[in-house]
Design a protein around this motif. Structure first.
Motif, PDB file in Angstrom:
ATOM      1  N   VAL A 195       1.716 -25.651  11.928  1.00  0.00           N
ATOM      2  CA  VAL A 195       1.534 -24.534  12.860  1.00  0.00           C
ATOM      3  C   VAL A 195       1.421 -25.042  14.292  1.00  0.00           C
ATOM      4  O   VAL A 195       2.085 -24.540  15.202  1.00  0.00           O
ATOM      5  N   ASP A 196       0.576 -26.056  14.501  1.00  0.00           N
ATOM      6  CA  ASP A 196       0.358 -26.568  15.854  1.00  0.00           C
ATOM      7  C   ASP A 196       1.617 -27.202  16.424  1.00  0.00           C
ATOM      8  O   ASP A 196       1.918 -27.043  17.616  1.00  0.00           O
ATOM      9  N   SER A 197       2.353 -27.922  15.591  1.00  0.00           N
ATOM     10  CA  SER A 197       3.573 -28.571  16.059  1.00  0.00           C
ATOM     11  C   SER A 197       4.583 -27.548  16.566  1.00  0.00           C
ATOM     12  O   SER A 197       5.168 -27.709  17.646  1.00  0.00           O
ATOM     13  N   ALA A 198       4.789 -26.488  15.804  1.00  0.00           N
ATOM     14  CA  ALA A 198       5.751 -25.459  16.212  1.00  0.00           C
ATOM     15  C   ALA A 198       5.326 -24.790  17.501  1.00  0.00           C
ATOM     16  O   ALA A 198       6.154 -24.514  18.385  1.00  0.00           O
ATOM     17  N   ARG A 199       4.033 -24.530  17.659  1.00  0.00           N
ATOM     18  CA  ARG A 199       3.560 -23.863  18.875  1.00  0.00           C
ATOM     19  C   ARG A 199       3.690 -24.774  20.093  1.00  0.00           C
ATOM     20  O   ARG A 199       4.013 -24.300  21.192  1.00  0.00           O
ATOM     21  N   ARG A 200       3.464 -26.058  19.910  1.00  0.00           N
ATOM     22  CA  ARG A 200       3.644 -26.989  21.034  1.00  0.00           C
ATOM     23  C   ARG A 200       5.105 -27.040  21.463  1.00  0.00           C
ATOM     24  O   ARG A 200       5.419 -27.014  22.655  1.00  0.00           O
ATOM     25  N   VAL A 201       5.996 -27.134  20.487  1.00  0.00           N
ATOM     26  CA  VAL A 201       7.426 -27.165  20.801  1.00  0.00           C
ATOM     27  C   VAL A 201       7.845 -25.877  21.490  1.00  0.00           C
ATOM     28  O   VAL A 201       8.589 -25.886  22.483  1.00  0.00           O
ATOM     29  N   ALA A 202       7.363 -24.749  20.986  1.00  0.00           N
ATOM     30  CA  ALA A 202       7.756 -23.441  21.534  1.00  0.00           C
ATOM     31  C   ALA A 202       7.310 -23.287  22.983  1.00  0.00           C
ATOM     32  O   ALA A 202       8.004 -22.632  23.773  1.00  0.00           O
ATOM     33  N   ARG A 203       6.177 -23.861  23.339  1.00  0.00           N
ATOM     34  CA  ARG A 203       5.688 -23.722  24.712  1.00  0.00           C
ATOM     35  C   ARG A 203       6.647 -24.339  25.722  1.00  0.00           C
ATOM     36  O   ARG A 203       6.666 -23.955  26.886  1.00  0.00           O
ATOM     37  N   GLY A 204       7.445 -25.299  25.291  1.00  0.00           N
ATOM     38  CA  GLY A 204       8.403 -25.932  26.188  1.00  0.00           C
ATOM     39  C   GLY A 204       9.743 -25.221  26.245  1.00  0.00           C
ATOM     40  O   GLY A 204      10.663 -25.697  26.924  1.00  0.00           O
ATOM     41  N   ARG A 205       9.852 -24.091  25.533  1.00  0.00           N
ATOM     42  CA  ARG A 205      11.114 -23.333  25.495  1.00  0.00           C
ATOM     43  C   ARG A 205      10.819 -21.898  25.917  1.00  0.00           C
ATOM     44  O   ARG A 205      10.575 -21.027  25.106  1.00  0.00           O
ATOM     45  N   ALA A 206      10.875 -21.677  27.224  1.00  0.00           N
ATOM     46  CA  ALA A 206      10.342 -20.443  27.784  1.00  0.00           C
ATOM     47  C   ALA A 206      11.274 -19.255  27.701  1.00  0.00           C
ATOM     48  O   ALA A 206      10.821 -18.111  27.731  1.00  0.00           O
ATOM     49  N   ASP A 207      12.572 -19.471  27.603  1.00  0.00           N
ATOM     50  CA  ASP A 207      13.497 -18.342  27.650  1.00  0.00           C
ATOM     51  C   ASP A 207      14.460 -18.379  26.465  1.00  0.00           C
ATOM     52  O   ASP A 207      14.557 -19.379  25.749  1.00  0.00           O
ATOM     53  N   VAL A 208      15.182 -17.287  26.290  1.00  0.00           N
ATOM     54  CA  VAL A 208      16.079 -17.155  25.150  1.00  0.00           C
ATOM     55  C   VAL A 208      17.150 -18.236  25.151  1.00  0.00           C
ATOM     56  O   VAL A 208      17.471 -18.821  24.102  1.00  0.00           O
ATOM     57  N   ALA A 209      17.715 -18.523  26.306  1.00  0.00           N
ATOM     58  CA  ALA A 209      18.789 -19.521  26.371  1.00  0.00           C
ATOM     59  C   ALA A 209      18.309 -20.883  25.890  1.00  0.00           C
ATOM     60  O   ALA A 209      19.023 -21.577  25.147  1.00  0.00           O
ATOM     61  N   THR A 210      17.105 -21.259  26.279  1.00  0.00           N
ATOM     62  CA  THR A 210      16.562 -22.561  25.865  1.00  0.00           C
ATOM     63  C   THR A 210      16.256 -22.578  24.371  1.00  0.00           C
ATOM     64  O   THR A 210      16.536 -23.560  23.679  1.00  0.00           O
ATOM     65  N   VAL A 211      15.686 -21.486  23.869  1.00  0.00           N
ATOM     66  CA  VAL A 211      15.381 -21.379  22.439  1.00  0.00           C
ATOM     67  C   VAL A 211      16.656 -21.481  21.611  1.00  0.00           C
ATOM     68  O   VAL A 211      16.726 -22.236  20.625  1.00  0.00           O
ATOM     69  N   ALA A 212      17.675 -20.729  22.004  1.00  0.00           N
ATOM     70  CA  ALA A 212      18.930 -20.722  21.255  1.00  0.00           C
ATOM     71  C   ALA A 212      19.639 -22.068  21.343  1.00  0.00           C
ATOM     72  O   ALA A 212      20.155 -22.581  20.333  1.00  0.00           O
TER      73      ALA A 212
END
Length: 223
Positions: free
Chosen positions: A86-103
């Protein structure tokens, strides 16, 4: 191997296309995997989809010791492992702020794995981050499960129809049911079996009676 690789590719292509249709508000929708929002769950799926790149760059173990079903054993679901996931995914997600970066992160992850698979020799063995020694094919099946089943969770969170591809549905359903068809009285297609077996849709009283009477058993994650 060919079936699992094709299913992985099909499912990743489908999810890739979906991610590029999201807006910023979609990333913060809650999911059935609390405390993850959509952005966290996508980060988890992206990490899982890309794991084989490093695994195939490492030396293979001498022999396989765990199959795809064994990979989903109870040790993967103890509180400390769950908390780290859980913590790992949330840390990674914090560095991907917008849809383009996530995708884009998901695209890079699955395409890296796709290329590594194409270059892997037949019969290749791999060692997971948990220390499991597996055949490449068995581990790839677990990646189809991760992308496919969490794709159902994402579809639910986004209020969309499930986009599970036929190839991925067959791979996941076959693993969950150990290659056996569901009892005929249930009338389940692969998507329904996956939803029922993973708890995404509860069994009705009638379905439970049919399952128990037939002695039908499926893979229980963490069981």
């Amino acid at each position: 191997m060919e079936n699992a690789h094709g299913a992985f590719r099909d499912e990743c292509v489908r999810l890739d296309a979906v991610l590029r249709t999201l807006d910023e508000a979609d990333l913060d929708r809650p999911t059935r995997c609390p405390p993850w929002a959509v952005r966290d769950l996508v980060a988890h799926v992206s990490t899982g989809a890309g794991r084989l790149v490093d695994m195939l760059a490492a030396p293979p173990p001498p022999r396989a010791e765990v199959d795809a079903a064994g990979y989903f054993g109870a040790a993967k679901f103890v509180p400390e492992v769950d908390a780290a996931r859980v913590d790992s995914a949330r840390r990674v997600a914090r560095g991907r702020a917008d849809v383009a970066t996530v995708a884009s992160a998901f695209t890079a992850a699955w395409r890296g794995t796709d290329a590594a698979l194409a270059a892997a020799p037949p019969g290749r063995l791999v060692r997971t981050r948990h220390g499991d020694a597996m055949t490449l094919t068995d581990f790839l099946v677990t990646r189809v499960v991760e992308v496919g089943v969490h794709g159902l969770d994402l579809a639910e969170a986004l209020h969309r129809e499930p986009w599970l591809t036929p190839a991925a549905a067959r791979v996941v359903a076959d693993l969950l049911a150990a290659g056996r068809p569901a009892p005929a009285g249930l009338g389940w297609d692969p998507l329904t079996l996956i939803r029922k077996a993973t708890g995404r849709t509860p069994l009705t009283a009638g379905e439970r009676a049919v399952v128990e009477a037939a002695g039908f058993r499926w893979l229980a994650f963490g069981g």
